[in-house]
Scaffold this active site. Structure first.
Site, PDB file in Angstrom:
ATOM      1  CB  ALA A 122      -0.934  -0.190   1.270  1.00 58.13           C
ATOM      2  CG  MET A 123      -0.818   5.134  -1.039  1.00 54.04           C
ATOM      3  SD  MET A 123      -1.806   6.140  -1.810  1.00 54.04           S
ATOM      4  CE  MET A 123      -3.490   6.409  -1.182  1.00 54.04           C
ATOM      5  NE  ARG A 124      -1.596   1.252   5.579  1.00 54.94           N
ATOM      6  CZ  ARG A 124      -2.677   0.662   5.123  1.00 54.94           C
ATOM      7  NH1 ARG A 124      -3.232   1.196   3.804  1.00 54.94           N
ATOM      8  NH2 ARG A 124      -2.712  -0.774   5.197  1.00 54.94           N
ATOM      9  CE1 TYR A 125       2.028  -0.436   6.516  1.00 53.44           C
ATOM     10  CE2 TYR A 125       0.759  -1.370   4.961  1.00 53.44           C
ATOM     11  CZ  TYR A 125       1.062  -1.038   5.847  1.00 53.44           C
ATOM     12  OH  TYR A 125       0.059  -1.458   7.015  1.00 53.44           O
ATOM     13  CB  THR A 126       5.816   2.123  -1.165  1.00 53.35           C
ATOM     14  OG1 THR A 126       4.704   2.944  -1.697  1.00 53.35           O
ATOM     15  CG2 THR A 126       5.466   0.587  -1.270  1.00 53.35           C
TER      16      THR A 126
END
Length: 750
Positions: A122-126
């Site tokens: 998810a974009m919150r991790y990358t």
């Protein structure tokens, strides 16, 4: 009293006109603002907005990356008011080195893999930033090179197109589906494209053949082999559309087959699953073991272990290329939005020429923008120099005048801009050295101004500048070709017959669609046991290693290896266990033989044609539509065509009318409705109406068997005159008692 609806002043429009306009508006929006790239930078709007937003966030190469959610938030909040997941997926695609030949986004974290491109975190991790290659798209953005338009809410501006210094469209390719249009541009190698551009700049009338000496063909990020013939590649580049064949690369190590590269957008897991399925189904007895040894050092390393060293590895791989995704076709369809803002189909030559026009215009705008800045600075320097030469007078005017600006303009003949620059001078800049600095800056800018003017006025200098910049970027971002271009013969699957012994068999089909294969050709099909309420329908003689084919009442043909059918010791198995026939369809006949064997296919409407079994072969469980049948009709039992030079076709109707005519009067087709065999009046197919019951092919000096229930009448070749005629006639009535015909058979006279 009822109130009437007052429509005065209200625009009225028919529903047809409104819906047509609304659909056309939507179509153009999808084409221009979503699905198709612009030829200048090769980007779709969402991609362009992501790259621009990242540059505004300071996420250039070498800078510290930021959370991808931050970038996506800026993109959808400022420029692209759409779903965050779709925006993030577009961003992920530009970061995957197995999707983009020259990735634009540098991603940190889980950004997917070749086995599962959508397995990204998810974009919150990358985290992400731009690759160095993105500089070729953004480098000249602030130099007056492109037009700007307000964003969706009018609070800020965004570029219409990025000033790409390289043809990103050809380098990274693109895919997209719009309304009535789709695009599939394959990626290419930067060195080859740059070389072709240089050649085209030097030779504006260059031909496609000349360009293909530089651009050999597409270059996919995952490598592998491009095995399409060079003539096919040339045809695709000439027309802008077509299909290419990609194939995996492999080598042999210690008797094992090592697959080192896969076709574009094919996962190793899918390949292993396809091969394992064949092994489980006992259709790949040559393979003993299968494993995946891929790691960071070898991203693709699939190992196939043959059962023995006697297995022909090339033959085995040819089979796998044919039956798995180790070989695939990719579509090429170069529909792109041109410089005029309209979608159009480009070929290689027109695409490169159009991009060079874009690049030439971009460079001219950059030079003019710089020339304007230089000219304005020189104008200010001229004013400053005047001030320094008369510094005491300037100081006196400033000290004594309430409005010194107009006085300075009148006294020294200065412009408003020059006077403003003098008034803004700091005291520290009044030193004597400043005059020397001004004169030095004037000399530099004057030389630059002359160079800019010369370049803008000289087509040759402009071309050289464009070439130098292309070569400079090619040197910075290029790499070696990954996809090997080599012509290879078409892959051939291992014949299933190699795994089955060749024995004579008779394939028997029952009225309710049960099938079995009996050994030998001397089988009394009527004496076999059938299920209650079932009975004999058709039989065909061939060999166990041949394909048995079946036609259903809708005209679809299905095929299966005869050796895999149930034994005739039982009552057979339903064909529905092998095939997926349409609802309500019934199986009407069986065929078997070599690919060259001919059969007569016909419908009960009285139409038919001659075909070969090779044209009927299909691996599709849903069959292959061959015989076109009118509504309410059905197929009749197919009849084999003897190898005799002269044959007659016999057709009989439900009221006992028999017609024999020359086989030459019937066409040979691969599919279709065919020609009329016998004239059947009426087309409604109501109950009791006349229909064609059966057809057969009788060889020269052969006999025609007419079966009525358990009785059979034989019509010899010399006795056919009573029923002989031209195709499509009504035929003659059979003798009384023989008009309720079940089937016809053409047999030899022996």
């Amino acid at each position: 009293m009822q109130n009437s609806l007052n429509l005065e002043g209200v625009e009225q429009q028919s529903l047809r006109d409104y819906t047509e306009k609304a659909y056309l508006d939507y179509s153009m929006y999808v084409i221009l603002d979503r699905a198709l790239p612009q030829i200048g930078d090769g980007l779709k709007p969402v991609q362009r907005r992501i790259i621009y937003a990242m540059s505004e966030l300071g996420l250039s190469a070498g800078q510290k990356p930021k959370k991808s959610a931050r970038t996506v938030g800026d993109v959808i909040g400022k420029f692209h008011p759409h779903g965050d997941s779709a925006c993030y997926e577009a961003m992920v695609l530009m970061a995957q080195d197995f999707s983009y030949r020259y990735p634009i986004v540098d991603g940190q974290g889980n950004w997917g893999s070749t086995d599962d491109p959508k397995s990204f975190a998810a974009m919150r991790y990358t985290e992400s930033r731009l690759k160095a290659y993105a500089k070729s798209l953004l480098q000249e953005l602030a130099h007056g090179t492109v037009d700007w338009v307000p964003n969706f809410d009018g609070t800020m501006n965004e570029p219409v197109v990025l000033p790409a210094r390289l043809p990103n469209l050809l380098l990274n390719g693109t895919t997209g589906i719009a309304v009535g249009l789709s695009t599939d541009v394959p990626p290419h190698n930067l060195k080859e494209v740059a070389s072709a551009l240089i050649h085209l700049i030097d030779n504006p009338s260059a031909t496609l053949v000349a360009l293909m000496k530089h651009i050999k063909g597409p270059d996919y990020p995952t490598g592998g082999e491009l095995v399409s013939p060079r003539e096919d590649i040339k045809q695709i580049y000439a027309s802008g559309s077509g299909t290419l064949r990609l194939r995996a690369s492999y080598k042999v190590e210690d008797g094992d087959i090592i697959i080192t590269a896969l076709p574009y957008q094919i996962s190793g897991g899918k390949i292993l699953e396809q091969i394992a399925t064949q092994m489980r189904n006992k259709k790949l007895s040559q393979v003993e073991d299968l494993r995946d040894e891929s790691d960071h050092e070898d991203p693709t390393r699939l190992v196939i272990s043959p059962k023995s060293n006697r297995v022909d590895t090339d033959e085995l791989m040819s089979h796998l290329f044919s039956t798995t995704s180790l070989e695939r076709t990719v579509r090429v369809n170069m529909n792109v939005i041109g410089l005029d803002g309209r979608p159009q189909a480009f070929n290689l030559l027109s695409l490169l020429s159009e991009w060079l026009s874009f690049r030439t215009d971009t460079v001219k705008r950059r030079l003019r923008h710089r020339l304007q800045i230089v000219s304005e600075r020189l104008h200010i320097l001229d004013g400053l120099l005047i001030a320094y030469l008369s510094i005491d007078e300037v100081i006196r005017i400033i000290r004594n005048e309430d409005e010194p600006k107009p006085v300075l303009m009148r006294r020294f003949k200065l412009s408003d801009i020059q006077a403003e620059a003098i008034l803004n001078l700091r005291l520290r800049n009044l030193a004597k050295l400043e005059e020397m600095k001004i004169r030095g800056e004037q000399d530099e800018l004057s030389a630059e101004q002359d160079s800019l003017n010369q370049t803008l006025k000289s087509a040759a200098r402009l071309k050289n500048l464009i070439k130098d910049e292309i070569l400079e970027d090619a040197e910075a971002y290029s790499d070696a070709r990954r996809t090997v271009i080599v012509e290879r013969e078409a892959a051939q699957a291992l014949d299933e017959s190699q795994l089955v012994s060749s024995e004579p068999v008779t394939v028997i089909l029952s009225q309710r669609g049960f099938v079995r294969a009996a050994k030998g050709h001397e089988v009394d099909v009527l004496a076999l046991s059938y299920k209650a309420g079932d009975g004999y329908l058709a039989a065909a003689c061939g060999r166990s290693n041949q394909l048995a084919m079946f036609i259903d009442s809708t005209g679809r043909v299905y095929s299966v290896l005869a050796g895999t059918l149930a034994s005739a010791r039982g009552q057979g198995e339903p064909l529905s266990s092998h095939f997926n026939s349409p609802d309500g369809a019934e199986f009407c006949g069986a065929m078997i033989g070599e690919a060259e064997q001919k059969y007569l296919l016909a419908s009960d409407a009285g139409y038919g044609f001659i075909t070969t079994l090779g044209d009927l072969v299909t691996r599709n469980k849903a069959g292959k539509a061959i015989l076109r049948i009118p509504a309410g009709g059905r197929a009749v039992v197919p009849a084999p065509v003897p190898a005799s030079a002269e044959c007659l076709i016999a057709a009989v109707s439900s009221i006992g009318r028999l017609l024999l005519f020359e086989m030459d009067e019937l066409p040979e087709l691969a599919k279709g409705k065919g020609n009329k065999l016998i004239n059947i009046p009426g087309k409604k197919y109501a109950a009791g109406e006349e229909r064609m019951i059966a057809a057969a092919v009788v060889a020269e000096d052969g006999n025609l068997q007419v079966h009525c229930g358990e009785r059979m009448m034989t019509i010899k070749w010399n006795d056919t005159d009573a029923y002989y005629g031209e195709r499509a006639l009504r035929g003659s009535l059979l003798p009384r008692g023989w008009r309720n015909v079940d089937r016809l058979l053409g047999v030899s006279a022996e």
